[in-house]
Motif scaffolding. Structure first.
Motif, PDB file in Angstrom:
ATOM      1  N   ALA A  49      -1.106  20.852   6.577  1.00  0.00           N
ATOM      2  CA  ALA A  49      -0.885  22.383   6.353  1.00  0.00           C
ATOM      3  C   ALA A  49      -1.020  23.346   7.402  1.00  0.00           C
ATOM      4  CB  ALA A  49      -1.305  22.765   4.981  1.00  0.00           C
ATOM      5  N   PRO A  50      -0.394  24.296   7.856  1.00  0.00           N
ATOM      6  CA  PRO A  50      -0.866  25.295   8.810  1.00  0.00           C
ATOM      7  C   PRO A  50      -1.777  26.225   8.567  1.00  0.00           C
ATOM      8  CG  PRO A  50       1.290  26.060   7.795  1.00  0.00           C
ATOM      9  CD  PRO A  50       0.899  24.633   7.195  1.00  0.00           C
ATOM     10  N   VAL A  51      -2.635  26.874   9.145  1.00  0.00           N
ATOM     11  CA  VAL A  51      -3.215  28.032   8.997  1.00  0.00           C
ATOM     12  C   VAL A  51      -2.772  29.305   9.316  1.00  0.00           C
ATOM     13  CG1 VAL A  51      -5.609  28.679   9.469  1.00  0.00           C
ATOM     14  CG2 VAL A  51      -5.147  26.303   9.005  1.00  0.00           C
ATOM     15  N   HIS A  52      -2.549  30.343   8.576  1.00  0.00           N
ATOM     16  CA  HIS A  52      -2.065  31.449   8.707  1.00  0.00           C
ATOM     17  C   HIS A  52      -2.937  32.504   8.094  1.00  0.00           C
ATOM     18  CE1 HIS A  52       2.068  31.093  10.550  1.00  0.00           C
ATOM     19  NE2 HIS A  52       2.050  29.850   9.923  1.00  0.00           N
ATOM     20  N   GLU A  53      -3.370  33.513   8.937  1.00  0.00           N
ATOM     21  CA  GLU A  53      -4.531  34.568   8.588  1.00  0.00           C
ATOM     22  C   GLU A  53      -5.671  33.726   7.971  1.00  0.00           C
ATOM     23  OE1 GLU A  53      -2.498  37.626   6.602  1.00  0.00           O
ATOM     24  OE2 GLU A  53      -0.913  37.760   8.370  1.00  0.00           O
ATOM     25  N   ARG A  54      -6.090  32.680   8.456  1.00  0.00           N
ATOM     26  CA  ARG A  54      -7.274  32.023   8.071  1.00  0.00           C
ATOM     27  C   ARG A  54      -7.270  31.256   6.663  1.00  0.00           C
ATOM     28  NH1 ARG A  54     -11.587  36.450   8.089  1.00  0.00           N
ATOM     29  NH2 ARG A  54      -9.738  37.791   8.374  1.00  0.00           N
ATOM     30  N   ARG A  55      -5.874  31.167   5.958  1.00  0.00           N
ATOM     31  CA  ARG A  55      -5.552  30.379   4.875  1.00  0.00           C
ATOM     32  C   ARG A  55      -4.478  29.494   4.992  1.00  0.00           C
ATOM     33  NH1 ARG A  55      -7.291  33.039  -0.138  1.00  0.00           N
ATOM     34  NH2 ARG A  55      -6.812  30.898  -0.827  1.00  0.00           N
ATOM     35  N   HIS A  56      -4.663  28.528   4.354  1.00  0.00           N
ATOM     36  CA  HIS A  56      -3.541  27.576   4.046  1.00  0.00           C
ATOM     37  C   HIS A  56      -2.490  28.127   3.152  1.00  0.00           C
ATOM     38  CE1 HIS A  56      -5.564  24.257   6.253  1.00  0.00           C
ATOM     39  NE2 HIS A  56      -6.648  24.321   5.385  1.00  0.00           N
ATOM     40  N   PRO A  57      -1.266  27.544   3.004  1.00  0.00           N
ATOM     41  CA  PRO A  57      -0.275  28.463   2.225  1.00  0.00           C
ATOM     42  C   PRO A  57      -0.773  28.012   0.688  1.00  0.00           C
ATOM     43  CG  PRO A  57       1.038  26.835   3.717  1.00  0.00           C
ATOM     44  CD  PRO A  57      -0.613  26.771   3.991  1.00  0.00           C
ATOM     45  N   LYS A  58      -0.735  29.242  -0.014  1.00  0.00           N
ATOM     46  CA  LYS A  58      -1.248  29.219  -1.417  1.00  0.00           C
ATOM     47  C   LYS A  58      -0.889  28.092  -2.246  1.00  0.00           C
ATOM     48  CE  LYS A  58      -1.897  34.145  -1.482  1.00  0.00           C
ATOM     49  NZ  LYS A  58      -1.725  35.471  -2.083  1.00  0.00           N
ATOM     50  N   LEU A  59       0.399  27.693  -2.104  1.00  0.00           N
ATOM     51  CA  LEU A  59       0.814  26.610  -3.040  1.00  0.00           C
ATOM     52  C   LEU A  59       0.104  25.145  -2.571  1.00  0.00           C
ATOM     53  CD1 LEU A  59       4.537  27.326  -3.862  1.00  0.00           C
ATOM     54  CD2 LEU A  59       2.517  27.479  -5.288  1.00  0.00           C
ATOM     55  N   MET A  85       0.964  -1.338  -0.126  1.00  0.00           N
ATOM     56  CA  MET A  85       0.101   0.015  -0.091  1.00  0.00           C
ATOM     57  C   MET A  85       0.851   1.168   0.089  1.00  0.00           C
ATOM     58  SD  MET A  85      -2.760   1.477   2.686  1.00  0.00           S
ATOM     59  CE  MET A  85      -3.517  -0.182   2.716  1.00  0.00           C
ATOM     60  N   THR A  86       0.462   2.183  -0.822  1.00  0.00           N
ATOM     61  CA  THR A  86       1.288   3.484  -0.903  1.00  0.00           C
ATOM     62  C   THR A  86       0.334   4.654  -0.287  1.00  0.00           C
ATOM     63  OG1 THR A  86       2.430   2.663  -3.006  1.00  0.00           O
ATOM     64  CG2 THR A  86       2.367   4.981  -2.429  1.00  0.00           C
ATOM     65  N   VAL A  87       1.087   5.553   0.597  1.00  0.00           N
ATOM     66  CA  VAL A  87       0.400   6.415   1.260  1.00  0.00           C
ATOM     67  C   VAL A  87       1.122   7.850   0.638  1.00  0.00           C
ATOM     68  CG1 VAL A  87      -0.199   7.732   3.457  1.00  0.00           C
ATOM     69  CG2 VAL A  87      -0.011   5.042   3.413  1.00  0.00           C
ATOM     70  N   LEU A  88       0.353   8.663   0.310  1.00  0.00           N
ATOM     71  CA  LEU A  88       0.923  10.008   0.006  1.00  0.00           C
ATOM     72  C   LEU A  88       0.895  11.011   1.007  1.00  0.00           C
ATOM     73  CD1 LEU A  88       1.759  12.257  -2.291  1.00  0.00           C
ATOM     74  CD2 LEU A  88      -0.560  12.648  -2.605  1.00  0.00           C
ATOM     75  N   ILE A  89       2.091  11.764   1.483  1.00  0.00           N
ATOM     76  CA  ILE A  89       1.880  12.549   2.416  1.00  0.00           C
ATOM     77  C   ILE A  89       2.258  13.965   1.769  1.00  0.00           C
ATOM     78  CG2 ILE A  89       3.019  13.458   4.714  1.00  0.00           C
ATOM     79  CD1 ILE A  89       3.821  10.240   4.956  1.00  0.00           C
ATOM     80  N   ALA A  90       1.211  14.895   1.475  1.00  0.00           N
ATOM     81  CA  ALA A  90       1.496  16.162   0.922  1.00  0.00           C
ATOM     82  C   ALA A  90       1.381  17.242   1.897  1.00  0.00           C
ATOM     83  CB  ALA A  90       0.411  16.320   0.112  1.00  0.00           C
ATOM     84  N   TYR A  91       2.267  18.323   2.145  1.00  0.00           N
ATOM     85  CA  TYR A  91       2.138  19.257   2.965  1.00  0.00           C
ATOM     86  C   TYR A  91       2.597  20.578   2.664  1.00  0.00           C
ATOM     87  CZ  TYR A  91       7.315  18.976   3.723  1.00  0.00           C
ATOM     88  OH  TYR A  91       8.504  18.833   3.186  1.00  0.00           O
ATOM     89  N   GLY A  92       2.133  21.426   3.203  1.00  0.00           N
ATOM     90  CA  GLY A  92       2.541  22.626   2.815  1.00  0.00           C
ATOM     91  C   GLY A  92       3.111  23.195   4.249  1.00  0.00           C
ATOM     92  N   THR A  93       4.273  24.068   4.313  1.00  0.00           N
ATOM     93  CA  THR A  93       4.836  24.700   5.608  1.00  0.00           C
ATOM     94  C   THR A  93       5.166  26.019   5.254  1.00  0.00           C
ATOM     95  OG1 THR A  93       6.196  23.985   7.107  1.00  0.00           O
ATOM     96  CG2 THR A  93       7.074  23.929   5.005  1.00  0.00           C
ATOM     97  N   VAL A  94       5.015  26.931   6.349  1.00  0.00           N
ATOM     98  CA  VAL A  94       5.557  28.273   6.441  1.00  0.00           C
ATOM     99  C   VAL A  94       6.815  28.583   7.221  1.00  0.00           C
ATOM    100  CG1 VAL A  94       4.769  30.675   7.117  1.00  0.00           C
ATOM    101  CG2 VAL A  94       3.121  29.045   6.077  1.00  0.00           C
ATOM    102  N   GLU A  95       6.716  27.999   8.275  1.00  0.00           N
ATOM    103  CA  GLU A  95       8.037  28.411   9.212  1.00  0.00           C
ATOM    104  C   GLU A  95       8.793  26.755   9.638  1.00  0.00           C
ATOM    105  OE1 GLU A  95       6.066  29.709  12.776  1.00  0.00           O
ATOM    106  OE2 GLU A  95       5.542  31.838  11.814  1.00  0.00           O
ATOM    107  N   GLY A  96       8.294  25.996   9.062  1.00  0.00           N
ATOM    108  CA  GLY A  96       9.028  24.424   8.925  1.00  0.00           C
ATOM    109  C   GLY A  96       8.412  23.488   9.719  1.00  0.00           C
ATOM    110  N   GLN A  97       7.478  24.013  10.757  1.00  0.00           N
ATOM    111  CA  GLN A  97       7.083  23.082  11.794  1.00  0.00           C
ATOM    112  C   GLN A  97       6.062  22.048  10.973  1.00  0.00           C
ATOM    113  OE1 GLN A  97       8.097  23.092  14.871  1.00  0.00           O
ATOM    114  NE2 GLN A  97       9.168  24.748  14.180  1.00  0.00           N
ATOM    115  N   THR A  98       5.363  22.152  10.268  1.00  0.00           N
ATOM    116  CA  THR A  98       4.421  21.075   9.472  1.00  0.00           C
ATOM    117  C   THR A  98       5.529  20.217   8.863  1.00  0.00           C
ATOM    118  OG1 THR A  98       2.686  22.787   9.390  1.00  0.00           O
ATOM    119  CG2 THR A  98       2.711  20.583   7.950  1.00  0.00           C
ATOM    120  N   ALA A  99       6.490  20.635   8.050  1.00  0.00           N
ATOM    121  CA  ALA A  99       7.580  19.961   7.615  1.00  0.00           C
ATOM    122  C   ALA A  99       8.126  18.537   8.476  1.00  0.00           C
ATOM    123  CB  ALA A  99       8.709  20.758   6.860  1.00  0.00           C
TER     124      ALA A  99
END
Length: 95
Positions: free
Chosen positions: A56-66, A1-15
């Motif tokens: 992904a984190p939420v900053h100012e009510r949004r996830h990172p745009k990418l 089984m293959t699991v995709l882990i896709a993330y966005g990060t701003v300050e590196g914590q989600t990474a």
């Protein structure tokens, strides 16, 4: 089984969290694909991906745009797979 882990990060914590999830998932015997949606990704194939974990984190009510762009671009493919919230992946207990 293959699991995709896709993330966005701003300050590196989600990474850090995504890498931890990747390590635990691999140790549990699953194949993983780890994607930082903030990298310049031209095309991501979800062929062969059985499960999806999005983070992904939420900053100012949004996830990172990418991250939002990645989710929007792959909306149908992501929706057709089980996610951490909609399906069960058996992770070992962490002590």
């Amino acid at each position: 089984m293959t699991v995709l882990i896709a993330y966005g990060t701003v300050e590196g914590q989600t990474a850090k969290i995504a890498r931890f999830i990747n390590d635990v998932t691999r140790k549990a015997g699953y194949d993983t694909i780890l994607i930082n949606t903030g990298d310049q990704i031209r095309h991501v194939s979800l062929t062969g991906v059985d499960r999806v974990i999005l983070a992904a984190p939420v900053h100012e009510r949004r996830h990172p745009k990418l991250f939002e762009a990645f989710v929007e671009t792959h909306r149908d493919a992501l929706a057709s797979r089980k996610s951490l919230g909609s399906g069960r992946i058996d992770f070992p207990r962490m002590t």
